[in-house]
Design an enzyme around this catalytic site. Structure first.
Site, PDB file in Angstrom:
ATOM      1  N   ASP A   7       1.056  -1.159  -0.024  1.00  0.00           N
ATOM      2  CA  ASP A   7       0.349   0.154  -0.314  1.00  0.00           C
ATOM      3  C   ASP A   7       1.062   1.192  -0.175  1.00  0.00           C
ATOM      4  O   ASP A   7       1.545   1.054   1.367  1.00  0.00           O
ATOM      5  CB  ASP A   7      -0.968  -0.247   1.373  1.00  0.00           C
ATOM      6  CG  ASP A   7      -1.742   1.069   1.222  1.00  0.00           C
ATOM      7  OD1 ASP A   7      -2.792   1.361   0.321  1.00  0.00           O
ATOM      8  OD2 ASP A   7      -1.691   2.357   2.327  1.00  0.00           O
ATOM      9  N   GLU A  60       0.769   5.547   0.128  1.00  0.00           N
ATOM     10  CA  GLU A  60       0.818   6.903   0.660  1.00  0.00           C
ATOM     11  C   GLU A  60       1.170   7.688  -0.197  1.00  0.00           C
ATOM     12  O   GLU A  60       2.391   7.469  -0.758  1.00  0.00           O
ATOM     13  CB  GLU A  60       0.777   6.919   2.319  1.00  0.00           C
ATOM     14  CG  GLU A  60       0.087   6.143   3.024  1.00  0.00           C
ATOM     15  CD  GLU A  60      -1.427   5.884   3.452  1.00  0.00           C
ATOM     16  OE1 GLU A  60      -1.977   6.743   2.368  1.00  0.00           O
ATOM     17  OE2 GLU A  60      -1.177   4.988   3.151  1.00  0.00           O
ATOM     18  N   HIS A  89      -5.076   4.665   7.375  1.00  0.00           N
ATOM     19  CA  HIS A  89      -4.620   5.130   6.276  1.00  0.00           C
ATOM     20  C   HIS A  89      -2.501   5.990   6.214  1.00  0.00           C
ATOM     21  O   HIS A  89      -2.755   7.182   6.449  1.00  0.00           O
ATOM     22  CB  HIS A  89      -5.610   6.763   5.792  1.00  0.00           C
ATOM     23  CG  HIS A  89      -6.684   6.343   5.691  1.00  0.00           C
ATOM     24  ND1 HIS A  89      -7.450   5.831   4.514  1.00  0.00           N
ATOM     25  CD2 HIS A  89      -7.767   7.089   6.617  1.00  0.00           C
ATOM     26  CE1 HIS A  89      -8.120   5.527   4.720  1.00  0.00           C
ATOM     27  NE2 HIS A  89      -8.950   6.419   5.710  1.00  0.00           N
ATOM     28  N   ASP A 104      -2.641  -0.529   6.463  1.00  0.00           N
ATOM     29  CA  ASP A 104      -3.591  -0.624   5.068  1.00  0.00           C
ATOM     30  C   ASP A 104      -2.889  -1.863   4.398  1.00  0.00           C
ATOM     31  O   ASP A 104      -4.315  -2.824   4.324  1.00  0.00           O
ATOM     32  CB  ASP A 104      -3.683   0.783   4.464  1.00  0.00           C
ATOM     33  CG  ASP A 104      -4.623   1.225   5.047  1.00  0.00           C
ATOM     34  OD1 ASP A 104      -5.014   1.737   6.452  1.00  0.00           O
ATOM     35  OD2 ASP A 104      -4.784   2.569   4.257  1.00  0.00           O
TER      36      ASP A 104
END
Length: 207
Positions: A10, A12, A150, A155
């Site tokens: 994942d 960000e 998040h 995540d």
DNA sequence: TGCCAGGCCCTCTTTAGGGCCTT
């Protein structure tokens, strides 16, 4: 069991579009072997641009944190080693795949392995879920969470637990002896109305 | 200054539009 390894990852990022100039700011990933988490990877990375207030509030990642973070090239070199040789999974994989490929290209690397999307599989296995956002699916399936959302590693871990849950449900509900990665990829492309027929057919072939 | 995605999936579809997902 799942006789393959998978890296569930994942990102960000500063926004939604690498083509529009957005950059990765954090990568989190877990390595699954035999449907169990056996390793973890996490790194912030300095995008050399400011993140806006929406991103800081959404992720909790501030410009100050990124100012002292490793460079994107340093972080991505390390992550490239972590993911090497493993299939890849992400929730709404088209998003993470675009950022992964864009950041790899900046260090003159190219992704070799396939991606699978936990969201596309979940839409087919759990059509009655209230939504197919990661957070909703985690609650719907009563999966373990750290309570953090998040952030990349949190995540990635939730996505991994969702993936594990889907593999287990396929085995229990359809008597699959094994759930190869390729089956999950195929499932993600089957027209939704044809999913039950598809699964019964594959199970019978494995029989 | 102003721009700002893209893939999937449904439907009152296919000469299209809009919601869902990801940050």
């Amino acid at each position: 069991m799942g006789n393959y390894s998978v890296v569930v990852l994942d990102f960000e990022t500063t926004g939604l579009s690498p083509d529009g100039g957005d950059r990765a700011i954090e990568i989190g990933a877990v390595l699954l072997q035999d449907n169990r988490i056996v390793d973890r990877f996490q790194s912030l990375m300095n995008p050399e641009m400011r993140v806006n207030s929406f991103i800081s509030e959404y992720t909790g990642i501030t410009n100050a944190m990124l100012a002292s973070a490793p460079s994107t090239s340093e972080a991505m070199e390390k992550f490239a080693k972590f993911m090497a040789g493993h299939h890849l999974v992400a929730h709404n994989a088209s998003f993470d795949r675009r950022f992964l490929d864009a950041e790899l290209l900046r260090i003159n690397k190219r992704r070799q392995q396939d991606f699978a999307c936990s969201m596309l599989v979940a839409r087919r296995l759990y059509p009655d879920a209230p939504s197919h956002r990661l957070e909703t699916l985690v609650r719907y399936k009563n999966l373990v969470t750290s309570g953090v959302y998040h952030r990349a590693l949190a995540d990635a871990e939730m996505t991994a637990h969702l993936w594990i849950s889907m593999v287990i449900d396929l085995k229990e509900d359809f008597q699959f002896r094994q759930v190869p990665f390729a089956l999950m990829q195929q499932l993600a492309k089957v027209p939704k109305a044809a999913v039950p027929t598809f699964l019964r057919k594959v199970a019978a072939e494995q029989g």
